[in-house]
Design a protein around this motif. Structure first.
Motif, PDB file in Angstrom:
ATOM      1  N   ILE A 151      30.181 -72.865 -26.711  1.00 52.80           N
ATOM      2  CA  ILE A 151      29.067 -72.726 -25.632  1.00 52.80           C
ATOM      3  C   ILE A 151      29.954 -71.860 -24.086  1.00 52.80           C
ATOM      4  N   ASP A 152      29.341 -71.073 -23.633  1.00 57.78           N
ATOM      5  CA  ASP A 152      29.852 -70.223 -22.595  1.00 57.78           C
ATOM      6  C   ASP A 152      28.804 -69.682 -21.778  1.00 57.78           C
ATOM      7  N   GLU A 153      29.319 -69.388 -20.517  1.00 57.85           N
ATOM      8  CA  GLU A 153      28.483 -68.630 -19.454  1.00 57.85           C
ATOM      9  C   GLU A 153      28.903 -67.291 -19.511  1.00 57.85           C
ATOM     10  N   ILE A 154      27.852 -66.137 -19.273  1.00 55.30           N
ATOM     11  CA  ILE A 154      28.034 -64.903 -19.237  1.00 55.30           C
ATOM     12  C   ILE A 154      27.242 -64.401 -17.782  1.00 55.30           C
ATOM     13  N   SER A 155      27.928 -63.777 -17.035  1.00 55.23           N
ATOM     14  CA  SER A 155      27.193 -63.100 -15.767  1.00 55.23           C
ATOM     15  C   SER A 155      26.893 -61.932 -16.348  1.00 55.23           C
ATOM     16  N   TYR A 156      25.798 -61.490 -15.502  1.00 61.52           N
ATOM     17  CA  TYR A 156      24.952 -60.160 -15.520  1.00 61.52           C
ATOM     18  C   TYR A 156      24.505 -59.852 -14.161  1.00 61.52           C
ATOM     19  N   LYS A 157      23.914 -58.646 -14.220  1.00 60.02           N
ATOM     20  CA  LYS A 157      23.434 -57.829 -12.911  1.00 60.02           C
ATOM     21  C   LYS A 157      24.440 -58.230 -11.914  1.00 60.02           C
ATOM     22  N   ARG A 158      25.897 -57.853 -12.289  1.00 55.65           N
ATOM     23  CA  ARG A 158      26.963 -57.904 -11.210  1.00 55.65           C
ATOM     24  C   ARG A 158      27.149 -59.376 -10.701  1.00 55.65           C
ATOM     25  N   ARG A 159      27.158 -60.198 -11.595  1.00 56.70           N
ATOM     26  CA  ARG A 159      27.457 -61.666 -11.258  1.00 56.70           C
ATOM     27  C   ARG A 159      26.604 -62.208 -10.401  1.00 56.70           C
ATOM     28  N   HIS A 160      25.173 -61.553 -10.475  1.00 51.94           N
ATOM     29  CA  HIS A 160      24.092 -62.429  -9.486  1.00 51.94           C
ATOM     30  C   HIS A 160      23.511 -63.425 -10.663  1.00 51.94           C
ATOM     31  N   LYS A 161      23.578 -62.946 -11.837  1.00 45.33           N
ATOM     32  CA  LYS A 161      22.566 -63.772 -12.757  1.00 45.33           C
ATOM     33  C   LYS A 161      23.560 -64.244 -14.026  1.00 45.33           C
ATOM     34  N   TYR A 162      23.144 -65.474 -14.586  1.00 42.19           N
ATOM     35  CA  TYR A 162      24.109 -65.906 -15.603  1.00 42.19           C
ATOM     36  C   TYR A 162      23.186 -66.181 -16.734  1.00 42.19           C
ATOM     37  N   LEU A 163      23.884 -66.044 -18.015  1.00 42.68           N
ATOM     38  CA  LEU A 163      23.297 -66.753 -19.272  1.00 42.68           C
ATOM     39  C   LEU A 163      24.131 -67.665 -19.922  1.00 42.68           C
ATOM     40  N   ARG A 370      27.940 -57.733 -22.934  1.00 38.20           N
ATOM     41  CA  ARG A 370      27.980 -57.016 -21.678  1.00 38.20           C
ATOM     42  C   ARG A 370      27.922 -55.740 -21.927  1.00 38.20           C
ATOM     43  N   LEU A 371      28.196 -54.913 -23.003  1.00 39.81           N
ATOM     44  CA  LEU A 371      28.043 -53.587 -23.558  1.00 39.81           C
ATOM     45  C   LEU A 371      26.484 -53.620 -23.474  1.00 39.81           C
ATOM     46  N   LEU A 372      25.484 -54.201 -24.055  1.00 39.29           N
ATOM     47  CA  LEU A 372      24.215 -54.425 -24.171  1.00 39.29           C
ATOM     48  C   LEU A 372      23.456 -54.295 -22.757  1.00 39.29           C
ATOM     49  N   GLU A 373      24.353 -55.107 -22.014  1.00 40.83           N
ATOM     50  CA  GLU A 373      23.635 -55.114 -20.590  1.00 40.83           C
ATOM     51  C   GLU A 373      23.421 -53.932 -19.910  1.00 40.83           C
ATOM     52  N   ARG A 374      24.282 -52.877 -20.359  1.00 39.81           N
ATOM     53  CA  ARG A 374      24.187 -51.262 -19.815  1.00 39.81           C
ATOM     54  C   ARG A 374      23.102 -50.826 -20.525  1.00 39.81           C
ATOM     55  N   ILE A 375      22.506 -51.162 -21.561  1.00 38.38           N
ATOM     56  CA  ILE A 375      21.556 -50.427 -22.115  1.00 38.38           C
ATOM     57  C   ILE A 375      20.158 -51.303 -22.096  1.00 38.38           C
ATOM     58  N   ALA A 376      20.234 -52.343 -21.474  1.00 33.23           N
ATOM     59  CA  ALA A 376      19.215 -53.156 -21.259  1.00 33.23           C
ATOM     60  C   ALA A 376      18.481 -52.534 -20.027  1.00 33.23           C
ATOM     61  N   TYR A 377      16.978 -52.530 -20.009  1.00 33.23           N
ATOM     62  CA  TYR A 377      16.159 -51.813 -19.214  1.00 33.23           C
ATOM     63  C   TYR A 377      16.221 -52.680 -17.765  1.00 33.23           C
ATOM     64  N   GLY A 378      16.986 -52.059 -16.866  1.00 38.44           N
ATOM     65  CA  GLY A 378      16.867 -52.838 -15.532  1.00 38.44           C
ATOM     66  C   GLY A 378      17.680 -53.826 -15.316  1.00 38.44           C
ATOM     67  N   VAL A 379      17.556 -54.730 -16.607  1.00 35.45           N
ATOM     68  CA  VAL A 379      18.353 -56.307 -16.470  1.00 35.45           C
ATOM     69  C   VAL A 379      17.984 -57.006 -15.391  1.00 35.45           C
ATOM     70  N   LYS A 380      16.671 -56.851 -14.635  1.00 44.28           N
ATOM     71  CA  LYS A 380      16.138 -57.623 -13.530  1.00 44.28           C
ATOM     72  C   LYS A 380      15.951 -58.945 -14.278  1.00 44.28           C
ATOM     73  N   LYS A 381      15.378 -58.922 -15.449  1.00 45.00           N
ATOM     74  CA  LYS A 381      15.044 -60.281 -16.013  1.00 45.00           C
ATOM     75  C   LYS A 381      15.864 -60.553 -17.161  1.00 45.00           C
ATOM     76  N   ALA A 382      16.067 -61.710 -17.523  1.00 47.14           N
ATOM     77  CA  ALA A 382      16.954 -62.052 -18.531  1.00 47.14           C
ATOM     78  C   ALA A 382      16.465 -61.814 -19.942  1.00 47.14           C
ATOM     79  N   ASP A 383      14.842 -61.714 -20.159  1.00 45.22           N
ATOM     80  CA  ASP A 383      14.438 -61.716 -21.387  1.00 45.22           C
ATOM     81  C   ASP A 383      14.718 -60.388 -22.128  1.00 45.22           C
ATOM     82  N   PRO A 384      14.978 -59.344 -21.648  1.00 50.94           N
ATOM     83  CA  PRO A 384      15.083 -58.247 -22.481  1.00 50.94           C
ATOM     84  C   PRO A 384      16.428 -58.175 -22.758  1.00 50.94           C
TER      85      PRO A 384
END
Ligand SMILES: [Zn+2]
Length: 404
Positions: A151-163, A370-384
């Motif tokens: 179990i781990d956490e991963i940040s996205y949206k420049r460390r503003h959000k986490y999964l 993290r690589l996928l984050e770059r191709i996810a659209y916008g990544v404002k939301k976690a779902d995509p």
């Protein structure tokens, strides 16, 4: 596609659209079903009339299916557009198109997908989200035989959000992901897992975060927690840097400018593994040994802890206990603090050494997300982002439409 449930009425060429238009109708037996639950319902009205769905191209020419899109009145869902066999509910692409898009996303590049399909990337991401939901529903029970998880956490949206991500150590697959970084989020995974399968969990690797360990202890009391060695060593590296800054500040206070300058520039010599040091950095280390015993002992403590994990065999636990005693007595503040903190995790670290379970597989999944984050659209939301991650790392069988 449920070909038997629809009938082709005609094939035309639309000059304005420069597209092939295949007119179809739903067979009687499949007509007037709720678009959401497929229950047979009473017809409500003709809806917005004829509708088109983008389907697989005919060579360079775009192809659309065209059909009536009447509405029905469902006891559960109210007035909804009727179900059609060739498309998911409420979307403008056929299942064949969706499935081709998902296959391309999985095996080619972002640019290839958009260019080949001639649709915007945001539409592709929407397709991935609905295809992944279906893949998951069709995959059956993916959590049936899970025994050893990370179990781990991963940040996205420049460390503003986490999964929070959960990875299977035995298969390396991403099992589950959800937005958040707290007990509630981790608890949501165990809710999905269910009580019975929670009891089957043997090992859980994590980075030593209390919010993960607490909930694991609560929901899977029999599971052994393994603290990731990389994180433990990074705690020691942090403590070492704290010591370096303390002695540096002290040298500055005393006006020892030469010493202070040397201490300022020695971070890499202390930080790198000794086998990777350049000649200059080795000289720097010898200089520290001669000029500042406290910092040098802190360095040795860090290196010794790294060796605990690097060595093999059962004696590593004895080495760990020896290290804890040494650090507790060393009279270097950041390391006595670290020893106190690590004593709480002593058994979890010993589990790591006994079972050789590192978070390497989890880290590898995280790197790919993290690589996928770059191709996810916008990544404002976690779902995509989660849908893309599951498509790539969830181990689903993704086939080209019509292929076995
Ligand atoms: Zn319904």
């Amino acid at each position: 596609m449920h070909l038997g449930q629809s009938v082709v009425e005609s094939v035309d060429f639309d000059e304005d659209e420069q597209a092939v238009v295949v007119s179809v109708r739903v067979r009687k037996a499949a007509r007037n079903r709720c678009g959401k639950c497929q229950r047979r319902c009473a017809r409500y009205d003709a809806g917005a009339g004829r509708r088109r769905w983008r389907s697989l191209d005919l060579g360079p020419v775009r192809t659309f299916l065209e059909a009536d899109a009447p509405r029905v009145s469902c006891p559960g869902h109210g007035v909804v557009v009727a179900w059609v066999p060739w498309a998911r509910h409420g979307v403008g692409h056929t299942r064949l198109f969706d499935d081709l898009a998902a296959w391309l996303v999985r095996y080619t590049s972002k640019t290839t997908v958009s260019t080949f399909l001639r649709i915007a990337w945001r539409s592709v991401v929407a397709i991935v989200t609905r295809v992944t939901a279906d893949l998951d529903a069709e995959a059956g029970d993916r959590l049936a035989n899970v025994r050893r998880i990370g179990i781990d956490e991963i940040s996205y949206k420049r460390r503003h959000k986490y999964l929070v991500v959960v990875v299977d150590h035995d298969t390396g697959l991403l099992l589950w992901a959800k937005e958040g970084r707290d007990k509630k989020t981790v608890g949501a995974f165990f809710d999905v897992l269910g009580d019975e399968r929670c009891r089957q969990i043997e090992l859980v690797s994590a980075d030593g975060a209390d919010w993960i360990a607490d909930i694991v202890g609560l929901r899977c009391p029999q599971a052994k927690i393994c603290v990731d060695p990389f994180h433990v060593v990074s705690w020691a590296t942090d403590a070492l840097d704290l010591v370096r800054r303390q002695v540096w500040n002290e040298a500055r206070r005393r006006g020892q400018t030469g010493l202070a300058r040397g201490l300022r520039d020695c971070r890499f010599a202390l930080w790198k593994n000794p086998e990777d040091l350049t000649g200059k950095q080795q000289a720097k280390l010898s200089w520290i040994q001669q000029t500042n015993q406290t910092l040098y002992r802190a360095y040795l403590l860090k290196e010794q802890l790294r060796q605990v994990f690097a060595a093999g065999g059962a004696e590593r636990i004895a080495l760990l206990d020896h290290w804890l005693q040494w650090a507790a007595r060393c009279r270097i503040g950041p390391f006595t603090d670290l020893a106190r903190r690590m004593r709480r995790y002593r058994d979890d670290i010993a589990n790591t050494l006994t079972h050789n379970l590192s978070n390497a597989r989890v880290e590898s999944v995280n790197t790919k997300i993290r690589l996928l984050e770059r191709i996810a659209y916008g990544v404002k939301k976690a779902d995509p982002l989660i849908a893309l991650a599951m498509l790539h790392l969830g181990g689903y069988k993704i086939l080209l439409p019509g292929r076995a």
